[in-house]
Design a protein around this motif. Structure first.
Motif: not given
Length: 536
Positions: A26-29, A233-236, A248-253
């Motif tokens: 995600n950081l690279k994106n 900051c609690v990520i599913s 994508k799942i963790i980025d969307s949160q």
């Protein structure tokens, strides 16, 4: 340098490696340059002589590093080439410190865990991070918080946090949430894990919850309250069918945005990378193809008790499947069972393609040679990797070239026809480690061959891990019977083909280690295509 430390709680094997790689992706994106380091608390110097049945596949890097499979995950997600410096074990930390002690570098002082071992850990981490030239370095600590063997790593990280400028280091804690019989997501194990982390002087900035289903709002609220972490900051990170969806799942949160702000990352010099989501969408479309239309591949190996022993082969099949737009499923078949039961061998007719991956040692080797023979005689699309290529050569020598009893000296030192022999001093290839060829080498490709059609280049760079080579004393005999050697290094044969077959190719190198989800290894793409034609 900014650091993100990833720890694990409750149980091992939660998917810290995928989580680490996904954060980096995600950081690279967003345009940042990212690298990753894995800390393994075991005493082995590296994973080189460990059986894959212990921790899974031994990943091979360009510089010859034989490392934990998580570095393969990092490379696939981040599309980077890592080095052996990015794999830190207790064995290599201790050996470095003890070698320095023997040289007198500590000036007669008592050498202790603190400060000498912890200082060496910090030095290794900072050196690898600096050499990478990255903006952000992700550090995954293997095992779970509270493990006795990883205590001094946590202490080193605690010291490092205090030495780094304020805000340069953030902590991500990956933990398990499980459902009870009434469907409640239990938080107590996570609470205990965070408490254990605090006894070591550290606290998580983010908690990523692994679970079967998305975390409920009340679960996040409870974790936020008891673990002193903001709710956002609690990520599913719930279970998915395609691992490449996790970024994508963790980025969307909001995790990526929060990390960028918390680490005070400046706008990147590089433009944001694109194409990841499109690749995942294509992979999902291919995966949605009915199973009745999918091609079936058999991976015939000796480490089938632990599927992670062949994780990069499975992933390379996925990449090739996506690139070809053809759904492919891969199934492990034990080469030992083939030796014991001929019906297992006959069952290979139900597959559209066969892969024999690398292996060392006598156990299961006969079954792999039988499999290569079966694929050749039944004209089933075939890809042999490492020993898989050697098995194809041995079968051909025995059953086509008339060299009865032909074998590799790895299995039979007294064989009359050593068509595969140990790498020796006469094989003048710079960089060999004794009798082991390991790491990246350039292979010259012969014109008018299947290999040239697949790669479209005169030379390729691939990763090797082998002790044995095709014996040039027998090459002419095999060629006269129809075998083609289409790739070589300094005259030593590295690729073999049978042109009269639909698709039959073997490589001494391991192409799976360079395959990427957005840049599939062409051998696997072409194998999937050939399997589709064979299915028709």
């Amino acid at each position: 340098m900014k650091y993100i430390i990833v720890t694990g709680g409750v149980i091992s094997g939660l998917g810290k490696g995928i989580t680490t790689a996904s954060i980096g992706r995600n950081l690279k994106n967003r345009g940042y340059k990212v690298t990753a380091i894995k800390i393994d608390p075991y005493l082995n110097i590296n994973a080189g002589i460990m059986t894959p049945l212990q921790h899974g596949e031994i990943c091979v890097l360009n510089d010859g590093g034989e490392v934990d499979l998580d570095l393969g995950n990092y490379e696939r997600f981040l599309d980077v080439d890592l080095t052996a410096d990015h794999d830190i074990t207790t064995g290599n930390v201790y050996s470095t410190v003890l070698e320095r002690e023997r040289r007198g570098e500590f000036l007669g002082k008592t050498v202790q865990i603190i400060p000498h071992i912890t200082n060496e850990i910090k030095n290794k981490l900072r050196t690898a991070a600096k050499r990478s030239g990255a903006d952000v370095c992700l550090i995954e600590i293997g095992g779970t918080v509270g493990d006795y063997e990883s205590m001094f790593y946590m202490e080193a990280i605690r010291q490092m946090r205090n030495e780094e400028p304020q805000g340069n280091m953030k902590f991500v804690h990956v933990t398990l949430f499980f459902d009870d019989t009434q469907g409640e997501q239990k938080t107590k194990p996570t609470q205990h894990s965070v408490r254990e982390m605090r006894t070591l002087g550290l606290s998580p900035d983010y908690i990523i919850g692994r679970s079967s289903f998305p975390l409920k709002k009340e679960t996040k609220e409870k974790i936020s309250l008891f673990c002193d972490v903001p709710e956002e900051c609690v990520i599913s990170a719930y279970d998915v069918k395609i691992l490449y969806e996790v970024p994508k799942i963790i980025d969307s949160q909001g995790l990526t945005d929060h990390l960028i702000k918390a680490l005070n990352l400046q706008p990147p010099e590089n433009p944001p990378e694109s194409g990841w989501d499109e690749m995942v969408d294509k992979m999902k479309i291919v995966a949605a193809t009915p199973d009745s239309e999918a091609v079936r591949l058999a991976i015939v190996g000796k480490y089938t008790e632990l599927p992670d022993s062949y994780i990069s082969v499975f992933e390379a099949v996925k990449h090739g499947s996506t690139a070809a737009g053809i759904k492919a499923t891969a199934v492990l078949v034990s080469s030992e069972k083939i030796e014991d039961d001929v019906s297992v061998l006959e069952n290979l007719k139900n597959y559209d393609g066969i892969i024999i991956p690398g292996a060392f040692g006598e156990r299961g080797a006969k079954g792999m040679i039988q499999t290569a023979k079966f694929a050749r005689e039944n004209d089933i699309p075939f890809l042999g990797i490492g020993f898989g290529m050697q098995a194809a050569v041995i079968d051909f020598a025995q059953n086509v070239a008339g060299l009865n009893g032909a074998n590799t000296t790895e299995l039979d030192m007294e064989t009359e026809y050593p068509v595969v022999d140990v790498t020796s001093k006469k094989l003048d290839i710079s960089g060999f480690r004794g009798v082991m060829k390991v790491g990246e080498y350039e292979v010259a490709i012969k014109d008018d061959t299947l290999a040239k059609m697949i790669y479209g280049r005169d030379a390729i760079s691939e990763r090797f891990r082998n002790r044995y080579e095709i014996n040039n004393d027998y090459v002419k005999i095999l060629e006269e019977k129809g075998m083609v050697f289409s790739g070589e290094i300094n005259g030593m044969k590295q690729i073999v083909e049978l042109p009269e077959k639909k698709f039959f190719i073997g490589t001494l190198y391991h192409p799976q280690f360079k395959s990427r989800p957005q840049r599939a290894e062409p051998l696997f793409t072409e194998l999937v295509k050939a399997a589709k034609e064979n299915r028709k």
